[in-house]
Design a protein around this motif. Sequence first.
Motif, mmCIF file in Angstrom:
data_model
loop_
_atom_site.group_PDB
_atom_site.id
_atom_site.type_symbol
_atom_site.label_atom_id
_atom_site.label_comp_id
_atom_site.label_asym_id
_atom_site.label_seq_id
_atom_site.Cartn_x
_atom_site.Cartn_y
_atom_site.Cartn_z
ATOM 1 N N CYS A 152 1.662 19.351 14.929
ATOM 2 C CA CYS A 152 1.232 20.744 14.914
ATOM 3 C C CYS A 152 1.980 21.548 13.858
ATOM 4 N N GLU A 153 3.059 20.990 13.342
ATOM 5 C CA GLU A 153 3.795 21.603 12.238
ATOM 6 C C GLU A 153 3.585 20.843 10.931
ATOM 7 N N THR A 154 3.684 19.510 10.986
ATOM 8 C CA THR A 154 3.649 18.730 9.737
ATOM 9 C C THR A 154 2.271 18.703 9.090
ATOM 10 N N LEU A 155 1.217 18.983 9.873
ATOM 11 C CA LEU A 155 -0.129 18.981 9.306
ATOM 12 C C LEU A 155 -0.669 20.386 9.049
ATOM 13 N N ARG A 156 0.202 21.371 9.077
ATOM 14 C CA ARG A 156 -0.222 22.722 8.721
ATOM 15 C C ARG A 156 -0.421 22.830 7.205
ATOM 16 N N ASP A 157 -1.351 23.668 6.810
ATOM 17 C CA ASP A 157 -1.536 24.025 5.403
ATOM 18 C C ASP A 157 -1.759 22.796 4.518
ATOM 19 N N LEU A 158 -2.669 21.928 4.943
ATOM 20 C CA LEU A 158 -3.018 20.771 4.128
ATOM 21 C C LEU A 158 -3.779 21.211 2.882
ATOM 22 N N ASP A 159 -3.529 20.525 1.784
ATOM 23 C CA ASP A 159 -4.329 20.739 0.587
ATOM 24 C C ASP A 159 -5.613 19.933 0.704
ATOM 25 N N GLY A 160 -6.735 20.595 0.572
ATOM 26 C CA GLY A 160 -8.015 19.884 0.645
ATOM 27 C C GLY A 160 -8.494 19.480 -0.725
ATOM 28 N N LEU A 194 0.803 -1.221 0.000
ATOM 29 C CA LEU A 194 0.000 0.000 0.000
ATOM 30 C C LEU A 194 0.840 1.278 0.000
ATOM 31 N N GLU A 195 2.141 1.160 -0.272
ATOM 32 C CA GLU A 195 3.010 2.330 -0.130
ATOM 33 C C GLU A 195 2.624 3.483 -1.058
ATOM 34 N N GLN A 196 2.044 3.189 -2.209
ATOM 35 C CA GLN A 196 1.693 4.260 -3.141
ATOM 36 C C GLN A 196 0.527 5.110 -2.643
ATOM 37 N N TYR A 197 -0.148 4.653 -1.603
ATOM 38 C CA TYR A 197 -1.306 5.381 -1.075
ATOM 39 C C TYR A 197 -1.018 6.094 0.247
ATOM 40 N N VAL A 198 0.239 6.078 0.709
ATOM 41 C CA VAL A 198 0.548 6.580 2.055
ATOM 42 C C VAL A 198 1.703 7.575 2.014
ATOM 43 N N GLU A 199 1.520 8.678 2.712
ATOM 44 C CA GLU A 199 2.579 9.659 2.953
ATOM 45 C C GLU A 199 2.699 9.854 4.460
ATOM 46 N N ILE A 200 3.829 9.431 5.026
ATOM 47 C CA ILE A 200 4.053 9.581 6.460
ATOM 48 C C ILE A 200 4.941 10.794 6.693
ATOM 49 N N ARG A 201 4.430 11.741 7.465
ATOM 50 C CA ARG A 201 5.161 12.958 7.781
ATOM 51 C C ARG A 201 5.718 12.846 9.199
ATOM 52 N N VAL A 202 7.031 12.992 9.328
ATOM 53 C CA VAL A 202 7.699 12.782 10.609
ATOM 54 C C VAL A 202 7.942 14.122 11.297
ATOM 55 N N GLY A 203 7.548 14.185 12.572
ATOM 56 C CA GLY A 203 7.765 15.398 13.356
ATOM 57 C C GLY A 203 6.518 15.750 14.148
ATOM 58 N N ASP A 204 6.531 16.940 14.706
ATOM 59 C CA ASP A 204 5.412 17.447 15.496
ATOM 60 C C ASP A 204 4.227 17.690 14.562
ATOM 61 N N ARG A 227 -7.966 21.490 14.929
ATOM 62 C CA ARG A 227 -8.247 22.815 14.384
ATOM 63 C C ARG A 227 -7.332 23.147 13.214
ATOM 64 N N LEU A 228 -6.150 22.553 13.160
ATOM 65 C CA LEU A 228 -5.276 22.712 11.999
ATOM 66 C C LEU A 228 -5.852 22.021 10.770
ATOM 67 N N VAL A 229 -6.427 20.847 10.992
ATOM 68 C CA VAL A 229 -6.932 20.037 9.885
ATOM 69 C C VAL A 229 -8.287 20.538 9.379
ATOM 70 N N THR A 230 -9.105 21.106 10.279
ATOM 71 C CA THR A 230 -10.482 21.469 9.950
ATOM 72 C C THR A 230 -10.639 22.312 8.687
ATOM 73 N N PRO A 231 -9.804 23.333 8.439
ATOM 74 C CA PRO A 231 -10.009 24.129 7.220
ATOM 75 C C PRO A 231 -9.910 23.332 5.928
ATOM 76 N N ALA A 232 -9.224 22.200 5.961
ATOM 77 C CA ALA A 232 -9.083 21.373 4.764
ATOM 78 C C ALA A 232 -10.204 20.356 4.608
ATOM 79 N N LEU A 233 -11.029 20.170 5.644
ATOM 80 C CA LEU A 233 -12.094 19.176 5.582
ATOM 81 C C LEU A 233 -13.212 19.637 4.648
ATOM 82 N N ARG A 234 -13.745 18.732 3.876
ATOM 83 C CA ARG A 234 -14.897 19.058 3.037
ATOM 84 C C ARG A 234 -16.173 18.943 3.862
ATOM 85 N N PRO A 235 -17.226 19.649 3.497
ATOM 86 C CA PRO A 235 -18.509 19.432 4.167
ATOM 87 C C PRO A 235 -18.916 17.962 4.065
#
Length: 225
Positions: free
Chosen positions: A138-146, A126-136, A165-173
């Motif tokens: 609160c930083e690595t999940l900033r500015d997600l593309d929705g 399943l590696e082609q479907y996964v991106e693992i971001r290493v770190g805090d 609250r960082l993730v919420t702006p990228a969530l779709r209805p």
Amino acid sequence: MLEVLRMLDPRTAAVLERLYAESDSRPEPVPPKDLAEYPRPVELTEQVRAFDDEFLTLEKEQAAYCYTQARATGARTIVEFGTSFGISTIWLAAAVRDNGGGTVISAERVPRKAERARAHVAEAGLEQYVEIRVGDACETLRDLDGPVDMFLNDGFPDVALEVHRLVTPALRPGALVITDNVGLMPDLYADYLAWIRDPAHGFVSVRIPFHGGTEISVLTEAVPA
């Protein structure tokens, strides 16, 4: 166990069966009762390192529920806070693949855990479907593309609300948010639950009886500011 995994392809199921067997052979970590006792994810202290070898993962039926919810919503982009050794990541990636493709963006603080998780994901095919971001997160999940279709909030509880609250702006209805451990550690999740259950923030939310209590929330059409 085999009944739960029957919905997955044999290669993925075999990896999960082995990982669950390894997890089940270890004593379950005991959550602290006081927030001050809980290790903060932004500091690699000795206290934090005590969790580095723990399988902090969803129960089998709970993970299967996440898979079926991802399938039901047609999720193509899923965000996960708390990769650990990749068990839940594999379930989510299997759902994305079975929905026709997409990406699971997973945040993990401990590099060694992230490395093992990547190996497990690759072993499951399943590696082609996964991106693992290493770190805090609160930083690595900033500015997600929705748009993000689903969010699994399963990291350290003291930052559960901040990461949410960082993730919420990228969530779709209509996006689904699943937050683990709220029943096991109600004091630690008190601020999170007060926020997510406030209608002014745009979610409808209910607790279901997985793992002592798991919060299921849906973003309504009224997207929070």
